[in-house]
Design a protein around this motif. Structure first.
Motif, short mmCIF file in Angstrom:
data_model
loop_
_atom_site.label_atom_id
_atom_site.label_comp_id
_atom_site.label_asym_id
_atom_site.label_seq_id
_atom_site.Cartn_x
_atom_site.Cartn_y
_atom_site.Cartn_z
N TYR A 1 -8.78 24.95 30.34
CA TYR A 1 -7.47 24.97 29.68
C TYR A 1 -6.82 23.60 29.76
O TYR A 1 -6.28 23.09 28.77
N TYR A 2 -6.87 22.99 30.92
CA TYR A 2 -6.30 21.65 31.13
C TYR A 2 -7.01 20.64 30.23
O TYR A 2 -6.40 19.73 29.69
N ASN B 1 -1.44 23.32 23.97
CA ASN B 1 -0.68 22.56 24.97
C ASN B 1 -0.79 21.07 24.65
O ASN B 1 -1.89 20.51 24.69
N PRO B 2 0.35 20.43 24.32
CA PRO B 2 0.26 19.00 23.97
C PRO B 2 -0.29 18.16 25.11
O PRO B 2 -0.77 17.05 24.88
N GLY B 3 -0.22 18.68 26.33
CA GLY B 3 -0.71 17.93 27.47
C GLY B 3 -2.22 18.02 27.67
O GLY B 3 -2.75 17.37 28.58
N SER B 4 -2.91 18.82 26.85
CA SER B 4 -4.36 18.92 27.01
C SER B 4 -4.97 17.53 27.08
O SER B 4 -4.64 16.65 26.29
N ALA B 5 -5.89 17.37 28.01
CA ALA B 5 -6.44 16.03 28.25
C ALA B 5 -7.09 15.45 27.00
O ALA B 5 -7.02 14.24 26.77
N GLY C 1 -8.49 15.98 19.26
CA GLY C 1 -7.55 15.34 20.18
C GLY C 1 -7.60 13.82 20.17
O GLY C 1 -6.56 13.17 20.29
N ALA C 2 -8.78 13.26 20.04
CA ALA C 2 -8.93 11.82 20.23
C ALA C 2 -8.35 11.02 19.07
O ALA C 2 -8.44 11.44 17.92
N ASN D 1 -6.08 15.44 24.12
CA ASN D 1 -5.07 14.77 23.28
C ASN D 1 -4.76 13.36 23.75
O ASN D 1 -4.14 12.59 23.01
N GLN D 2 -5.14 13.04 24.98
CA GLN D 2 -4.82 11.71 25.51
C GLN D 2 -5.97 10.73 25.29
O GLN D 2 -5.90 9.58 25.73
N LEU D 3 -7.02 11.18 24.63
CA LEU D 3 -8.20 10.31 24.45
C LEU D 3 -7.96 9.24 23.41
O LEU D 3 -7.56 9.53 22.28
#
Lengths: 518, 518
Positions: free
Chosen positions: A349-350, A356-360, A403-404, A362-364
């Protein structure tokens, strides 16, 4: 004095007025090791755990695939369930592999009615493709499955989660700090989400260690029962040693181009973040990037996803600050998870949930992915082979691509007699809208949705072609394959990460031996 | 081809038969930093967070008390809520301290209708004891609160959780690895359970750090919004430096006796586990135990609970293998949590919930607790003073006493003119059934429920008296206090850890100035 007062009466002032000392200490329990043996969660057998879990016909059970092709847990649990006569189960696994072939019998016998998974391989996949099941298999990405579980769309009744070590109260891990049995798989990422949400959670291990088995992949607070069995897995099937760099010149060429593309695309700056796959080209890309990092004197803030020994090496050299690990791909990665503090295991999930905008994911900043097929709309297939048979897994493909900031597919233009870039993929798994660049040994194509990237690559002097020209070149090399023939029957439903349906997989048409001779 | 097919139709074979490619890629979202700024969870103000959280009249909000008497978060959030005109809230805090005095106005103005907490201190406690609230305060232990939240008996609508650092996506911690502002409180243990279960979770911080802020006390997957405010707390109020050893001879004598009792009781063996409080006698006990550990050449497998610098020192010297930290009591403990890998933060649920056999408190071999009063039935009061006014907190008192094999109360027989051992405690907080031994400066009493312990202590030559003799001795030293006079009004309900009511606290009777002169 009102002995019937309940805390839920708290807003009823009349009742409170007459409230008085209600204490009856008779049911107070003192946990004293000197008087009674302390209660623990260890049960004597899988059968006892299944009984205590309340598993009944028609329920949903879950498993993780961190043991990969060395997994004994799923087959052993399913055998006991079958012996107990429980039927019509839905089996939700983070993925299924060749070792899970015994499921064929459980499906035939009505023990398993329905499957949800990220992928299937081996004989089980063959038979599913040939119509084994009445109800189609539902394929979900890792993020999609976590989202379905988190949102309650996929309810897990009982999770059976294998562990390399577990204390008597349920703190479980993918490695051992005590009484090491040699079983190690690293991150419990996919299992973590199941443990959080399943109604009952059973840890299955061959290694009970002293409390507190911390740091833990799964904390005792998420666990109901612990069962010790003789062996949870075969180390050889679980993982190889450190993944080696490729020496294949085609892969090396793709990797070098991919690294150049990344450098040119504007995302390769100090503090960048990345995810690399396990393919030869992906790993080689990491090596070319390392040279560029040293030359530019920049470091990576975090690497995400399936972690390999190559990524660990960069971490240990100080070039990558943190590792977020949902699945450890090799022994070096699993060892690093145990030994390196900033190598952290994260839940599915993380990692990748779409809600969840915080999903990892999305930070790629950038991402290297592989593909079985890519089509002229940049849609990617990683699930069915050129014969239409299921032989892969969605994994985090959809999630990371969405996400990336920059998602790159690396693949050879052809594999043997098969074209990789085609007019239309057999099965749409990852929508083209989320894919930015295709890097092949025969050229680079940029998604027309990203003219900004095309311009940057041109400025950097990277030779760009179009996806249509890649398709034509592939066809000129290997010719057009004959279209796969299918029946009307749907054997698989491919979902997008949000739970919508993005494609279906049909049963492949069988021919008798003669017709194969033409 | 059935465009209306939903995954929930999966068991309907007729519908599946006609299923076909349904994919419509138009709603697929690509998260591209180059095209749009990546979505994050940071909001511009507390007001915006309150609006987005959907907070409405009558809902339940939650806070943690890890900032202790340096907490700015609760007061700032409550001010904004009050300005917005929201009323009739239930406020559930892990504890309340003197700094939360402004709640008095919010209670008077109808913003806060009801309070649930482990304890209250200062002017707020004074006024509650004097009838400030219509509805009694519900007191819960840390484990009892976690259990109530986990089981759904206590539903948290919005949690406002202060953090020393947080990244833009919600990974929050009680210390900072980047951009350190000097605010540090260590473990987020009590906040972790709120973050897991509250419907909406708002992290309030003065320090936004780069993603990924891992290891994290609260993972981004549990967080909805992040708000940056000017200051979350006053370092001076949050914690002192390392807790010092006492030089009080009475405390030293109690501590030495407690250590002898532990050694004699049969629980002091290699691999033992323990929890020590923060009182002078508790800390000094740890020092005496250290000498015994070195002499016996044994080590402790884990220390639990509120962790102090003294316990950290034993860990760093290799005498304690692991620390399970639900609350860091001083700066040295908070620093250790940041720097020592096997110093792990655990949630309140993990620590002490009564519904899980794996709760860490159940694994305790022995435990030192303090008391305001103990009575001849070994019942303990840690909540109300000798004047009947609320001035303490249940904390983990009930939970650890019930869980530990050996629970020891250390207290002076008298404090000033007040007896500690009495006939009947003002307020029953921890039932005597769960207390094994009382160690005072004037003698040791063993609970008659534990004849086994009495025998062991006698064999070891420890001088044992009875609880009644301790009571009589106290009375002979300071005389009998006049009974406290109360009104009929109930101002507090004391729950046991399972949610049952174990006592009530009445409003104290007021006298006019003349009557105080007699």
């Amino acid at each position: 004095m009102d002995k019937n007062f309940k805390l839920s009466d708290i807003n009823n002032l009349d009742k409170i007025e007459s409230l008085n000392g209600l204490f009856d200490g008779n049911n107070v329990f003192k946990n004293s090791a000197n008087l009674v043996e302390k209660e623990c969660k260890v049960l004597s057998s899988l059968k006892e755990a299944i009984i205590k879990s309340g598993l009944k016909d028609g329920m949903t059970i879950s498993f993780h695939h961190h043991f990969r092709d060395g997994d004994f847990v799923l087959n052993k649990v399913m055998n006991v369930i079958a012996e107990m006569g429980i039927k019509n189960l839905t089996l939700s696994a983070s993925s299924l592999l060749a070792i899970h072939e015994p499921l064929i019998e459980h499906i035939k016998n009505g023990v398993v009615k329905r499957i949800e998974t990220s992928g299937v391989r081996g004989e089980l996949a063959e038979q599913i493709s040939r119509g084994l099941m009445d109800i189609p298999v539902v394929f979900r990405s890792h993020g999609g499955r976590a989202y379905a579980i988190h949102s309650g769309q996929l309810k897990l009744d009982v999770a059976f989660l294998g562990a390399a070590s577990c204390d008597p109260f349920g703190n479980a891990n993918g490695y051992s700090r005590d009484n090491d049995t040699g079983i190690i798989f690293g991150s419990m990422g996919y299992a973590k989400t199941d443990a959080q949400y399943a109604h009952k959670v059973v840890i299955v291990t061959d290694n009970i260690v002293p409390f507190p088995n911390v740091p833990a992949g799964i904390p005792q607070s998420d666990v109901d029962y612990v069962v010790k069995i003789d062996a949870v897995g075969d180390p050889k099937g679980i993982m190889s040693g450190a993944t080696r760099f490729t020496k294949n010149p085609k892969e090396l060429m793709i990797a070098e181009t991919a690294a150049d593309v990344i450098e040119a695309s504007g995302v390769f700056n100090d503090g960048f973040s990345m995810q690399m796959g396990t393919g030869g080209a992906s790993l080689a890309t990491a090596r070319f990037l390392k040279e560029k990092m040293l030359r530019k004197n920049i470091t990576c803030s975090f690497a995400l996803g399936g972690i390999t020994g190559q990524i660990v090496k960069l971490h240990e050299e100080g070039l990558i600050k943190k590792l977020l690990d949902v699945q450890s791909f090799d022994l070096d990665a699993a060892d690093s998870l145990k030994n390196n503090r900033f190598h952290q295991q994260i839940s599915a999930y993380y990692y990748a949930s779409p809600d969840n905008p915080g999903s990892a994911v999305n930070q790629l900043d950038f991402l290297i992915l592989s593909a079985l097929e890519v089509d002229v709309n940049f849609n990617v297939n990683v699930l069915t082979g050129s014969d239409g048979v299921i032989r892969g897994a969605i994994g985090g493909h959809q999630d990371t691509a969405a996400g990336a900031s920059l998602s790159i597919i690396t693949c050879p233009l052809t594999r043997g007699r098969i074209a990789t870039v085609v007019d239309k993929v057999n099965t749409i798994v990852t929508p083209g809208k989320t894919i930015d660049i295709i890097v092949t040994d025969q050229g680079v194509a940029v998604n027309p949705l990203r003219p900004d990237l095309k311009e940057k690559l041109e400025v950097a002097g990277i030779n760009i072609t179009t996806i249509e020209m890649l398709r034509d070149k592939a066809a000129s090399l290997v010719g057009h394959s004959l279209p796969i023939e299918y029946t009307e029957k749907v054997v698989g439903i491919v979902t997008y990460r949000d739970g919508s349906i993005i494609d279906v997989i049909h049963q492949i048409k069988e021919y008798d031996d003669e017709s194969l001779d033409f």
